[in-house]
Design a protein around this motif. Structure first.
Motif, PDB file in Angstrom:
ATOM      1  N   ILE A  18      66.045 -15.563  45.577  1.00  0.00           N
ATOM      2  CA  ILE A  18      65.903 -15.824  46.872  1.00  0.00           C
ATOM      3  C   ILE A  18      67.090 -14.633  47.352  1.00  0.00           C
ATOM      4  CG2 ILE A  18      66.368 -16.958  48.969  1.00  0.00           C
ATOM      5  CD1 ILE A  18      65.456 -19.432  47.562  1.00  0.00           C
ATOM      6  N   GLU A  19      67.941 -14.426  47.018  1.00  0.00           N
ATOM      7  CA  GLU A  19      68.806 -13.240  47.419  1.00  0.00           C
ATOM      8  C   GLU A  19      68.035 -11.966  47.186  1.00  0.00           C
ATOM      9  OE1 GLU A  19      73.301 -11.749  46.733  1.00  0.00           O
ATOM     10  OE2 GLU A  19      72.841 -13.731  46.139  1.00  0.00           O
ATOM     11  N   LEU A  20      67.715 -11.729  46.023  1.00  0.00           N
ATOM     12  CA  LEU A  20      66.925 -10.503  45.760  1.00  0.00           C
ATOM     13  C   LEU A  20      65.706 -10.283  46.469  1.00  0.00           C
ATOM     14  CD1 LEU A  20      67.029 -10.689  41.711  1.00  0.00           C
ATOM     15  CD2 LEU A  20      68.667  -9.024  43.364  1.00  0.00           C
ATOM     16  N   CYS A  21      64.886 -11.317  46.859  1.00  0.00           N
ATOM     17  CA  CYS A  21      63.746 -11.076  47.703  1.00  0.00           C
ATOM     18  C   CYS A  21      64.170 -10.679  49.246  1.00  0.00           C
ATOM     19  CB  CYS A  21      62.906 -12.483  47.810  1.00  0.00           C
ATOM     20  SG  CYS A  21      62.150 -12.837  46.490  1.00  0.00           S
ATOM     21  N   GLY A  22      65.428 -11.279  49.678  1.00  0.00           N
ATOM     22  CA  GLY A  22      66.011 -11.061  50.668  1.00  0.00           C
ATOM     23  C   GLY A  22      66.475  -9.527  50.758  1.00  0.00           C
ATOM     24  N   GLU A  23      67.079  -9.028  49.789  1.00  0.00           N
ATOM     25  CA  GLU A  23      67.505  -7.753  49.738  1.00  0.00           C
ATOM     26  C   GLU A  23      66.199  -6.793  49.997  1.00  0.00           C
ATOM     27  OE1 GLU A  23      70.642  -6.324  49.718  1.00  0.00           O
ATOM     28  OE2 GLU A  23      71.494  -8.352  49.876  1.00  0.00           O
ATOM     29  N   LEU A  24      65.164  -7.071  49.057  1.00  0.00           N
ATOM     30  CA  LEU A  24      64.083  -6.250  49.234  1.00  0.00           C
ATOM     31  C   LEU A  24      63.365  -6.295  50.610  1.00  0.00           C
ATOM     32  CD1 LEU A  24      62.296  -7.044  45.604  1.00  0.00           C
ATOM     33  CD2 LEU A  24      63.238  -5.008  46.585  1.00  0.00           C
ATOM     34  N   MET A  25      63.215  -7.381  51.258  1.00  0.00           N
ATOM     35  CA  MET A  25      62.638  -7.360  52.637  1.00  0.00           C
ATOM     36  C   MET A  25      63.658  -6.440  53.621  1.00  0.00           C
ATOM     37  SD  MET A  25      61.439 -11.349  53.111  1.00  0.00           S
ATOM     38  CE  MET A  25      62.738 -12.103  52.383  1.00  0.00           C
ATOM     39  N   ILE A  26      64.882  -6.638  53.269  1.00  0.00           N
ATOM     40  CA  ILE A  26      65.908  -5.816  54.233  1.00  0.00           C
ATOM     41  C   ILE A  26      65.407  -4.401  54.095  1.00  0.00           C
ATOM     42  CG2 ILE A  26      68.322  -5.085  54.776  1.00  0.00           C
ATOM     43  CD1 ILE A  26      68.815  -8.022  54.115  1.00  0.00           C
ATOM     44  N   ALA A  27      65.283  -3.935  52.851  1.00  0.00           N
ATOM     45  CA  ALA A  27      65.216  -2.545  52.428  1.00  0.00           C
ATOM     46  C   ALA A  27      63.586  -2.130  53.108  1.00  0.00           C
ATOM     47  CB  ALA A  27      65.324  -2.355  50.888  1.00  0.00           C
ATOM     48  N   ALA A  28      62.789  -3.019  52.652  1.00  0.00           N
ATOM     49  CA  ALA A  28      61.214  -2.706  53.221  1.00  0.00           C
ATOM     50  C   ALA A  28      61.253  -2.526  54.737  1.00  0.00           C
ATOM     51  CB  ALA A  28      60.294  -3.708  52.796  1.00  0.00           C
ATOM     52  N   SER A  29      62.092  -3.398  55.446  1.00  0.00           N
ATOM     53  CA  SER A  29      61.976  -3.089  56.877  1.00  0.00           C
ATOM     54  C   SER A  29      62.855  -1.799  57.510  1.00  0.00           C
ATOM     55  CB  SER A  29      62.738  -4.554  57.672  1.00  0.00           C
ATOM     56  OG  SER A  29      64.078  -4.559  57.400  1.00  0.00           O
ATOM     57  N   ALA A  30      63.630  -1.522  56.689  1.00  0.00           N
ATOM     58  CA  ALA A  30      64.405  -0.237  57.104  1.00  0.00           C
ATOM     59  C   ALA A  30      63.740   0.882  56.627  1.00  0.00           C
ATOM     60  CB  ALA A  30      65.912  -0.466  56.484  1.00  0.00           C
ATOM     61  N   ALA A  31      62.789   0.996  55.767  1.00  0.00           N
ATOM     62  CA  ALA A  31      62.072   1.934  55.065  1.00  0.00           C
ATOM     63  C   ALA A  31      61.170   2.882  55.953  1.00  0.00           C
ATOM     64  CB  ALA A  31      61.136   1.660  53.702  1.00  0.00           C
ATOM     65  N   ILE A  32      61.344   4.329  55.774  1.00  0.00           N
ATOM     66  CA  ILE A  32      60.101   4.836  56.473  1.00  0.00           C
ATOM     67  C   ILE A  32      58.985   5.003  55.542  1.00  0.00           C
ATOM     68  CG2 ILE A  32      59.685   7.279  57.334  1.00  0.00           C
ATOM     69  CD1 ILE A  32      62.922   7.615  57.602  1.00  0.00           C
ATOM     70  N   GLY A  33      57.993   4.564  56.059  1.00  0.00           N
ATOM     71  CA  GLY A  33      56.590   4.694  55.486  1.00  0.00           C
ATOM     72  C   GLY A  33      55.984   3.164  55.194  1.00  0.00           C
ATOM     73  N   GLU A  34      55.211   3.469  54.468  1.00  0.00           N
ATOM     74  CA  GLU A  34      54.338   1.896  54.415  1.00  0.00           C
ATOM     75  C   GLU A  34      54.927   1.108  53.277  1.00  0.00           C
ATOM     76  OE1 GLU A  34      49.697   0.899  53.258  1.00  0.00           O
ATOM     77  OE2 GLU A  34      50.172   2.411  54.768  1.00  0.00           O
ATOM     78  N   ARG A  35      55.291   1.772  52.191  1.00  0.00           N
ATOM     79  CA  ARG A  35      55.763   1.068  50.974  1.00  0.00           C
ATOM     80  C   ARG A  35      57.178   1.670  50.256  1.00  0.00           C
ATOM     81  NH1 ARG A  35      50.488  -0.030  47.315  1.00  0.00           N
ATOM     82  NH2 ARG A  35      49.092  -0.846  49.106  1.00  0.00           N
ATOM     83  N   LEU A  36      57.856   0.701  49.545  1.00  0.00           N
ATOM     84  CA  LEU A  36      58.795   1.013  48.853  1.00  0.00           C
ATOM     85  C   LEU A  36      58.571   1.768  47.689  1.00  0.00           C
ATOM     86  CD1 LEU A  36      61.595  -1.727  49.350  1.00  0.00           C
ATOM     87  CD2 LEU A  36      61.392   0.129  50.407  1.00  0.00           C
ATOM     88  N   SER A  37      59.222   3.110  47.348  1.00  0.00           N
ATOM     89  CA  SER A  37      59.003   3.476  45.773  1.00  0.00           C
ATOM     90  C   SER A  37      59.488   2.735  45.086  1.00  0.00           C
ATOM     91  CB  SER A  37      59.464   4.766  45.937  1.00  0.00           C
ATOM     92  OG  SER A  37      60.890   4.963  46.045  1.00  0.00           O
ATOM     93  N   ALA A  38      58.876   2.701  43.836  1.00  0.00           N
ATOM     94  CA  ALA A  38      59.639   1.965  42.576  1.00  0.00           C
ATOM     95  C   ALA A  38      60.877   2.299  42.289  1.00  0.00           C
ATOM     96  CB  ALA A  38      58.560   2.543  41.323  1.00  0.00           C
ATOM     97  N   ASP A  39      61.390   3.662  42.481  1.00  0.00           N
ATOM     98  CA  ASP A  39      62.627   3.985  42.511  1.00  0.00           C
ATOM     99  C   ASP A  39      63.649   3.067  43.482  1.00  0.00           C
ATOM    100  OD1 ASP A  39      62.240   5.648  40.235  1.00  0.00           O
ATOM    101  OD2 ASP A  39      61.920   7.448  41.307  1.00  0.00           O
ATOM    102  N   ARG A  40      63.213   3.118  44.552  1.00  0.00           N
ATOM    103  CA  ARG A  40      64.099   2.530  45.844  1.00  0.00           C
ATOM    104  C   ARG A  40      64.073   1.128  45.192  1.00  0.00           C
ATOM    105  NH1 ARG A  40      67.924   1.531  48.457  1.00  0.00           N
ATOM    106  NH2 ARG A  40      67.594   0.766  50.665  1.00  0.00           N
ATOM    107  N   ILE A  41      62.966   0.434  44.762  1.00  0.00           N
ATOM    108  CA  ILE A  41      63.056  -0.966  44.165  1.00  0.00           C
ATOM    109  C   ILE A  41      63.972  -1.068  43.493  1.00  0.00           C
ATOM    110  CG2 ILE A  41      61.727  -2.716  43.407  1.00  0.00           C
ATOM    111  CD1 ILE A  41      59.318  -1.732  44.935  1.00  0.00           C
ATOM    112  N   ASP A  42      64.091  -0.253  42.522  1.00  0.00           N
ATOM    113  CA  ASP A  42      65.128  -0.123  41.252  1.00  0.00           C
ATOM    114  C   ASP A  42      66.311  -0.221  41.992  1.00  0.00           C
ATOM    115  OD1 ASP A  42      63.048  -0.616  39.478  1.00  0.00           O
ATOM    116  OD2 ASP A  42      63.287   1.414  38.773  1.00  0.00           O
TER     117      ASP A  42
END
Length: 64
Positions: A18-42
């Motif tokens: 759940i914590e990791l999903c939350g981190e991804l949601m925060i990063a996705a909401s702050a991302a410029i563009g439509e999707r997070l890159s695989a490198d950004r997810i890593d």
């Protein structure tokens, strides 16, 4: 009445997921563009990517 049991290993795993999903949601909401890159997810998940050829390729990655 709800009876609470002692925490189990699966509870700790679920909370970590759940914590990791939350981190991804925060990063996705702050991302410029439509999707997070695989490198950004890593980077968000603090994954160390090996360059060894025996690793499994990421989704959408093609080996030549």
């Amino acid at each position: 009445m709800v009876t609470l049991s002692a925490p189990t290993v699966s509870d700790h795993v679920a909370l970590a997921e759940i914590e990791l999903c939350g981190e991804l949601m925060i990063a996705a909401s702050a991302a410029i563009g439509e999707r997070l890159s695989a490198d950004r997810i890593d980077e968000v998940l603090d994954v160390k990517v090996s360059t060894d050829r025996t690793t499994v390729p990421r989704q959408g990655e093609h080996r030549g």
